[in-house]
Design an enzyme around this catalytic site. Structure first.
Site, PDB file in Angstrom:
ATOM      1  N   GLY A  74       0.872  -1.196   0.092  1.00 56.26           N
ATOM      2  CA  GLY A  74      -0.031   0.044  -0.073  1.00 56.26           C
ATOM      3  C   GLY A  74       0.827   1.135   0.026  1.00 56.26           C
ATOM      4  O   GLY A  74       0.412   2.082  -0.805  1.00 56.26           O
ATOM      5  N   ASN A 154      -8.684   4.009   7.937  1.00 53.72           N
ATOM      6  CA  ASN A 154      -8.046   2.867   8.904  1.00 53.72           C
ATOM      7  C   ASN A 154      -8.327   2.927  10.129  1.00 53.72           C
ATOM      8  O   ASN A 154      -8.405   2.061  10.975  1.00 53.72           O
ATOM      9  CB  ASN A 154      -6.622   2.581   8.454  1.00 53.72           C
ATOM     10  N   GLN A 182      -8.006  -0.574   2.967  1.00 53.82           N
ATOM     11  CA  GLN A 182      -9.081  -1.024   3.845  1.00 53.82           C
ATOM     12  C   GLN A 182     -10.517  -1.570   3.383  1.00 53.82           C
ATOM     13  O   GLN A 182     -10.917  -2.211   4.200  1.00 53.82           O
ATOM     14  CB  GLN A 182      -9.360   0.153   4.926  1.00 53.82           C
ATOM     15  N   SER A 202      -3.324  -3.249  -0.811  1.00 54.55           N
ATOM     16  CA  SER A 202      -2.293  -4.143  -0.245  1.00 54.55           C
ATOM     17  C   SER A 202      -2.710  -5.441   0.152  1.00 54.55           C
ATOM     18  O   SER A 202      -3.976  -5.679   0.934  1.00 54.55           O
ATOM     19  CB  SER A 202      -1.681  -3.274   1.005  1.00 54.55           C
ATOM     20  N   HIS A 204      -1.797  -7.822   2.412  1.00 57.02           N
ATOM     21  CA  HIS A 204      -1.950  -8.311   3.832  1.00 57.02           C
ATOM     22  C   HIS A 204      -3.044  -7.626   4.723  1.00 57.02           C
ATOM     23  O   HIS A 204      -3.180  -7.929   5.813  1.00 57.02           O
ATOM     24  CB  HIS A 204      -0.493  -7.775   4.450  1.00 57.02           C
ATOM     25  N   THR A 240      12.685  -7.699 -10.310  1.00 56.32           N
ATOM     26  CA  THR A 240      12.273  -8.839 -10.356  1.00 56.32           C
ATOM     27  C   THR A 240      11.019  -9.244  -9.629  1.00 56.32           C
ATOM     28  O   THR A 240      10.819  -8.808  -8.450  1.00 56.32           O
ATOM     29  CB  THR A 240      13.311  -9.942  -9.989  1.00 56.32           C
ATOM     30  N   CYS A 328       0.752   2.863  13.116  1.00 57.99           N
ATOM     31  CA  CYS A 328       1.625   3.675  13.146  1.00 57.99           C
ATOM     32  C   CYS A 328       1.841   4.473  14.316  1.00 57.99           C
ATOM     33  O   CYS A 328       2.863   4.885  14.626  1.00 57.99           O
ATOM     34  CB  CYS A 328       1.500   4.555  11.968  1.00 57.99           C
TER      35      CYS A 328
HETATM   36  C1  LIG Z   1      -2.041  -0.419   5.840  1.00 63.17           C
HETATM   37  C2  LIG Z   1      -2.506   0.751   5.121  1.00 63.17           C
HETATM   38  C3  LIG Z   1      -1.533   1.373   4.095  1.00 63.17           C
HETATM   39  C4  LIG Z   1      -0.073   1.047   4.215  1.00 63.17           C
HETATM   40  O1  LIG Z   1      -0.054  -0.509   3.349  1.00 63.17           O
HETATM   41  P1  LIG Z   1       1.176  -1.221   3.506  1.00 63.17           P
HETATM   42  O2  LIG Z   1       1.159  -2.356   2.703  1.00 63.17           O
HETATM   43  O3  LIG Z   1       1.443  -1.698   5.062  1.00 63.17           O
HETATM   44  O4  LIG Z   1       2.396  -0.390   3.062  1.00 63.17           O
HETATM   45  C5  LIG Z   1      -1.802   2.310   3.458  1.00 63.17           C
HETATM   46  N1  LIG Z   1      -2.927   2.936   3.585  1.00 63.17           N
HETATM   47  C6  LIG Z   1      -4.154   2.658   4.401  1.00 63.17           C
HETATM   48  C7  LIG Z   1      -5.297   3.071   4.567  1.00 63.17           C
HETATM   49  C8  LIG Z   1      -3.706   1.273   5.218  1.00 63.17           C
HETATM   50  O5  LIG Z   1      -4.412   0.864   6.150  1.00 63.17           O
END
Ligand SMILES: *Cc1c(COP(=O)(O)O)cnc(C)c1O
Length: 399
Positions: A74, A154, A182, A202, A204, A240, A328
């Site tokens: 993300g 988030n 999110q 993202s 995860h 890569t 964070c």
């Molecule tokens: C977690 C998050 C990100 C960052 O994503 P990463 O894959 O951890 O770098 C950016 N924006 C929002 C709203 C998020 O919740």
């Protein structure tokens, strides 16, 4: 003391990886380890796997596979969208519009661009965290080249009126980026119907692996590269490919979007019971974010007369994983910029707790949190001189 089991209520920080996703990834570590840029057999397997993930990702967004670019997550997608559009369109203008409640991947990127000569407007939000479309429209000038507004927040879970905001951007011929990290699996996305030019996601955050994300770039958007080097990702993102990660992202997004209404309803029901239980049993609490326009798993609450950090330690002792504001800011004593933007006083924002539910949870988890949280709040308040002085024991909720 010490926890008997772990109750994970921090799905907005990250999620576990689903077994089906891991199983899909495993062959790409050992069997099909070829570099997709090479021409022999095992390399073709890698290339095919990326193509499949690109189709899966495009389908989940209503996009064309040619509009999907894989990234490291993300943060990279947000950086690329904002810096890339800013630098490529500098001749047209130097003005960017975003909001005060963005993730730091957007906010810090905008602050960096301010040092590079760009002007940034940070739109205010109302008490629920909503951006007013009329306020956005007023902020647009002749020099505006990009609007970046998150799909859902988030920390407080507020869902922004993205289609409406996107329509305003389109009307004024300004590129529209949204950080949708999110929302995958919680809200159906259709980039064309919602007037989105660029979208970050993202893996995860939806039961895929960490370190893998994507940026949707609508055909025709003028954007510069962020990572320079080899010709991967159609010459737009060098490096890569993280094959296993990309395969995991594809499988995870396919699974997360197969039944969004059903999945959301299940999570929302648990979350709503948690919200009701907490607000009804604990006095002097305030629900942060919008009562209805919020992510199905998000509960963000402030308890007066309490330090959120100490609450987290006590919850951890019971095996409950929670967060203050966002991952964070956990571990720092800075008040959350999101809560402050909604007008929450600094003292109250310090006593905030974020519980985000997801597929790791069951109704039993909700029962357990409802059992221990009121006790923890009572104990902490009994230790708080402010609470004792206020004489507010037994009062009613601040709504
Ligand atoms: C977690 C998050 C990100 C960052 O994503 P990463 O894959 O951890 O770098 C950016 N924006 C929002 C709203 C998020 O919740």
């Amino acid at each position: 003391m010490g926890a008997q089991r772990t109750i994970y209520m921090d799905h907005s920080a990250t999620t576990f990886v689903k077994p089906e996703v891991v199983n899909e990834m495993i062959p790409y570590f050992m069997e099909h380890f070829g570099n997709p840029s090479s021409i022999y057999g095992i390399a073709r397997e890698s290339k095919k796997a990326i193509d499949t993930a690109r189709v899966q990702t495009a389908k989940a967004l209503g996009a064309d596979p040619d509009e999907i670019y894989f990234t490291s997550g993300g943060s990279e997608s947000d950086n690329w969208a904002i810096k890339g559009v800013a630098f490529a369109n500098r001749k047209r203008g130097n003005h960017i519009i975003t909001t005060r409640i963005e993730h730091h991947a957007v906010l810090h990127t905008c602050q960096y661009l301010e040092k590079e000569g760009f002007e940034v407007t940070y739109l205010p939000v109302d008490q629920y965290g909503l951006v007013d479309p009329a306020v956005l429209e007023k902020a647009i000038t002749e020099r505006t080249i990009l609007i970046s507004i998150m799909y859902a927040n988030n920390e407080i879970g507020t869902i922004e009126p993205i289609a409406e905001l996107g329509a305003i951007a389109r009307k004024h011929k300004v590129y529209f980026h949204t950080d949708a990290v999110q929302v995958i699996g919680s809200i159906p996305i259709d980039v064309n119907a919602q007037n989105i030019d660029l979208l970050s996601l993202s893996a995860h955050k939806f039961y895929g692996p960490k370190g893998t994300g994507a940026l949707y770039i609508k055909k025709g958007v003028r954007i510069e590269n962020l990572i320079h080097g080899g010709g991967q990702e159609r010459r737009r993102r060098a490096g890569t490919e993280n094959i296993a990660g990309i395969v995991g992202l594809g499988k995870a997004i396919e699974q997360a979007t197969v039944d969004i209404p059903g999945h959301s309803a299940k999570i929302r029901a648990m979350r709503d019971r948690l919200i009701r239980g907490v607000l009804e049993t604990i006095s002097h609490t305030r629900l942060n974010g919008h009562p209805e326009k919020r992510l199905p798993g998000n509960f963000n609450v402030s308890f007066e007369f309490i330090e959120g950090e100490s609450m987290l330690l006590w919850l951890d002792d019971e095996g409950i994983c929670a967060s203050t504001g966002s991952a964070c800011t956990s571990g720092s004593l800075e008040p959350s910029h999101v809560l402050l933007a909604t007008g929450l006083p600094v003292e109250i924002s310090h006593g905030s707790l974020r519980l985000t539910l997801g597929d790791a949870n069951t109704e039993k988890d909700v029962d357990f949190v409802l059992e221990v949280l009121p006790k923890i709040v009572t104990k902490l308040r009994e230790m708080s001189p402010l609470y004792l002085k206020s004489g507010k024991e037994g009062g009613c909720n601040v709504q």
